[in-house]
Motif scaffolding. Structure first.
Motif, short mmCIF file in Angstrom:
data_model
loop_
_atom_site.label_atom_id
_atom_site.label_comp_id
_atom_site.label_asym_id
_atom_site.label_seq_id
_atom_site.Cartn_x
_atom_site.Cartn_y
_atom_site.Cartn_z
N ARG A 1 -7.19 29.87 62.18
CA ARG A 1 -7.79 29.33 60.96
C ARG A 1 -7.39 30.17 59.75
NH1 ARG A 1 -12.40 25.92 61.38
NH2 ARG A 1 -13.36 27.01 59.62
N THR A 2 -7.34 31.46 59.95
CA THR A 2 -6.91 32.33 58.85
C THR A 2 -5.48 32.02 58.44
OG1 THR A 2 -8.40 34.09 59.60
CG2 THR A 2 -6.58 34.73 58.16
N ARG A 3 -4.63 31.81 59.43
CA ARG A 3 -3.22 31.50 59.14
C ARG A 3 -3.09 30.13 58.48
NH1 ARG A 3 -0.42 32.24 64.76
NH2 ARG A 3 1.51 31.91 63.56
N LEU A 4 -3.91 29.16 58.90
CA LEU A 4 -3.89 27.85 58.26
C LEU A 4 -4.29 27.95 56.79
CD1 LEU A 4 -5.51 25.59 61.03
CD2 LEU A 4 -3.14 25.54 60.26
N ALA A 5 -5.29 28.78 56.50
CA ALA A 5 -5.72 28.96 55.12
C ALA A 5 -4.60 29.59 54.29
CB ALA A 5 -6.98 29.83 55.07
N GLU A 6 -3.86 30.49 54.89
CA GLU A 6 -2.73 31.11 54.18
C GLU A 6 -1.64 30.07 53.86
OE1 GLU A 6 -1.56 34.17 56.82
OE2 GLU A 6 -3.20 35.55 56.27
N VAL A 7 -1.40 29.17 54.82
CA VAL A 7 -0.41 28.11 54.59
C VAL A 7 -0.88 27.21 53.44
CG1 VAL A 7 0.70 26.08 55.59
CG2 VAL A 7 0.40 28.15 56.96
N MET A 8 -2.17 26.92 53.41
CA MET A 8 -2.71 26.08 52.32
C MET A 8 -2.50 26.74 50.97
SD MET A 8 -3.81 23.26 53.63
CE MET A 8 -4.76 22.63 52.27
N GLU A 9 -2.67 28.06 50.89
CA GLU A 9 -2.47 28.76 49.62
C GLU A 9 -1.00 28.69 49.19
OE1 GLU A 9 -4.49 29.84 47.48
OE2 GLU A 9 -6.37 29.80 48.60
#
Length: 653
Positions: free
Chosen positions: A114-122
């Motif tokens: 989930r942390t990595r997904l949030a980074e992709v969104m940014e």
């Protein structure tokens, strides 16, 4: 146990600290302000008599100025229930209707994902913002400028642009080394059904980032530039980060602004939120392409006790509001409701601000309607009530809606307001407003040519309503003269459904100030209801014949009078309700049981009005054991009979 990121934030956002703490303390009503979530009580962690324990329900924190205890809902449950951190979370999650994450040995792995997904969104946010500055986005920039969004506004809201190409974002992220699975998992691309590379979810759209309460980018909303596109607005698909029914656009900024005293507004879309916020209404949110869900409603109430729904002034906007009523009614409780601000026909909040500025919008918000008025509008607008059957159908629909409210006191107040609106509708309708029985115009206007005396006359009521109004007046007058008796009759008075708005206002004022002396009580009632209401009550001719009024020192007579009037009023209304319900059942339940019900109702009414037995002495004995002069007792009943001799419903136009 490892909890996934965002779980605790969502749990806190769906939990009312005031409700959690309220199970352990008694709030100080003098210091507390429930509307603002500012609550005070004696501290549950140390012995004290003063209210030094403070709860800020909006921020979700407590602090004691005596023992310096502080924390949030989780720490409060841990300390007061003597449980572990995880057990406290389980208790709160169960109350909030949130399933606990499974005890998964791979929980940390999921959290990392989930942390990595949030980074992709940014990364996607930054890419779209850069694309808005390119030549391909010239039309998008012109559109935004035409909507009044300057470059500074675009920067503040992180607005971007997704070019028309099929794989622009995909190629960009893959070029940065982002794994395909993460791009697909974030909802930024979709797999091809033709064996080709995945394609971008958003193409040729103005992009609005959607952030959660902690501020992470979790999704996008895209506004189509192609007028032929089937979807004018498109949201990200639901992902591990994004649950559309539990998210609100601009929730983080709105929560902060509402905490500083601004009214919480709920608009329909991104542009409305931006327009309202830039005009100074920064506590504004929007659901994401769907009607407000129960989860979103609870989120709104966690931010503010009475959000204002800003509705577009078109048929679709009103329909959405009418549907919302049925979802909200079962969730209502004291101090939590909604108000509705309806825009002019054909306009949305953005239109109002662009044409009239913030002042025009503020005027509309100042006139926001409470939920009960929207319910009334839904059941009456454009409908015909030219027969008893249609009036009964209206009563049934309103009664059915109000029954959904779980709080008994709130339900009673809704009933009082509906009764007042009904009185205005059927008691004060002019010829011009009837127009063949269809309701039109402003129902609050007085009938043409009617004098104030005619409007308030008992001739406008039925025989049963006349009797109710007279008995209500006696009850209120006796309690105003003998307020010391209120504790003995407080429950009966609290349940009393008043026929007239003035009676309802006097009843509520007596309940609030019943501990005063008679003169002081009357002064406070006048202060809340106006002198006219009390003057009308005591100048009615039948009030003067009541022994408890004539002899204000006779407490026994007053007690006996109140007892009898409550019993008779309850019996008559109970019989009327039984008849009404029987009429509704007569087609499908026309049997001996129905006849028995009606007979029993009539007997109960007869016993209440005339007593179970009669003798020839000069006194009657009441069920309470008190003795009352029969001649005086009969005066009021005789007056009612004389009034009922006049045929109701006859009036001059």
């Amino acid at each position: 146990m490892s909890l996934p990121p965002g779980f605790l934030d969502e749990l806190r956002s769906r939990t009312s600290l005031a409700q959690v703490v309220g199970r352990k303390v008694m709030w100080d009503p003098r210091k507390s302000n429930q509307g603002k979530g500012d609550m005070w009580a004696p501290c549950p962690f140390h012995q004290e008599k003063t209210a030094s324990f403070h709860v800020d329900d909006r921020k979700g924190y407590y602090y004691c100025f005596g023992c310096h205890a502080k924390g949030d809902a989780i720490s409060f449950v841990r300390e007061t229930e003597n449980v572990s951190f995880i057990e406290a979370i389980e208790i709160l999650a169960r109350e909030a209707g949130m399933p606990m994450p499974e005890r998964d040995p791979k929980a940390q792995e999921k959290a990392d994902r989930r942390t990595r997904l949030a980074e992709v969104m940014e990364r996607a946010v930054q890419h779209f913002r850069l694309q808005l500055k390119t030549g391909a986005a010239a039309e998008a920039r012109d559109y935004l400028a035409g909507r009044g969004l300057s470059s500074d506004v675009q920067e503040r809201w992180e607005i971007g642009f997704a070019p028309p190409g099929w794989q622009g974002l995909w190629d960009h992220l893959r070029g940065k080394g982002v794994e395909e699975d993460l791009i697909l998992g974030a909802g930024l691309a979709k797999p091809s059904n033709q064996g080709k590379a995945p394609y971008d979810t958003f193409r040729n759209r103005i992009m609005f980032p959607i952030r959660d309460a902690p501020g992470r980018a979790i999704a996008f909303g895209g506004r189509a530039m192609d007028p032929t596109d089937n979807a004018k607005y498109l949201n990200s698909p639901e992902t591990e980060l994004f649950d559309k029914g539990r998210s609100l656009f601009n929730v983080r900024s709105a929560r902060e602004a509402a905490g500083k005293g601004q009214s919480l507004l709920v608009a329909e879309g991104y542009m409305d939120v931006i327009a309202l916020s830039e005009a100074g209404f920064t506590a504004t949110v929007a659901p994401l392409g769907t009607a407000i869900t129960e989860d979103q409603l609870q989120m709104l109430w966690r931010i503010a006790p009475e959000p204002v729904i800003a509705l577009d002034g078109d048929t679709a906007g009103l329909r959405a509001a009418m549907r919302l009523i049925d979802m909200v009614l079962p969730q209502l409780e004291a101090g939590k409701s909604l108000r509705f601000a309806i825009m002019p026909p054909g306009q949305d909040p953005d239109d109002v601000i662009r044409t009239g500025g913030a002042g025009a919008m503020q005027k509309i918000l100042d006139q926001a309607q409470p939920l009960v008025h929207l319910l009334w509008r839904r059941e009456t607008e454009g409908k015909v009530f030219d027969s008893p059957e249609r009036k009964a159908a209206l009563d049934k629909a309103l009664r059915s809606a109000i029954q959904k409210i779980p709080d008994a006191t709130l339900k009673r107040h809704y009933g009082d307001e509906i009764q007042r609106l009904r009185w205005e509708l059927f008691g004060n309708r002019s010829k011009g407003q009837r127009q063949g029985g269809r309701l039109r115009g402003n129902w609050n206007k007085d009938p043409a040519g009617a004098t104030p005396g005619a409007r308030a006359s008992l001739l406008a009521a039925t025989a049963g309503e006349i009797e109710d109004q007279l008995r209500e007046a006696v009850i209120l007058a006796v309690l105003l003269t003998h307020p010391a008796l209120l504790p003995d009759f407080e429950d009966e008075l609290d349940r009393l459904d008043c026929s007239l708005p003035d009676h309802a206002r006097i009843r509520d004022a007596v309940l609030r100030h019943g501990g005063c002396e008679p003169n002081e009580l009357k002064a406070k009632v006048v202060g809340e209801t106006g002198a006219d209401a009390l003057e009308k009550l005591f100048t009615q001719s039948h009030i003067a014949v009541i022994p408890a009024i004539r002899h204000s020192s006779d407490v026994g007579a007053a007690r006996q009078c109140l007892h009898e009037e409550f019993v008779k009023l309850g019996a008559r209304r109970g019989a009327a309700r039984e008849v009404s319900e029987a009429m509704q059942d007569i087609d499908r339940l026309a049997d001996e049981g129905l006849t028995w019900r009606l007979t029993q109702a009539a007997l109960a009414k007869e016993r209440a009005e005339h007593g179970s037995s009669e003798d020839k002495t000069v006194y009657d004995t009441a069920p309470s054991g008190a003795r009352m002069n029969r001649e005086e007792r009969s005066a009021f009943d005789a007056l009612i009979s004389n009034i009922q001799f006049t045929k109701p419903g006859r009036r001059s136009d």
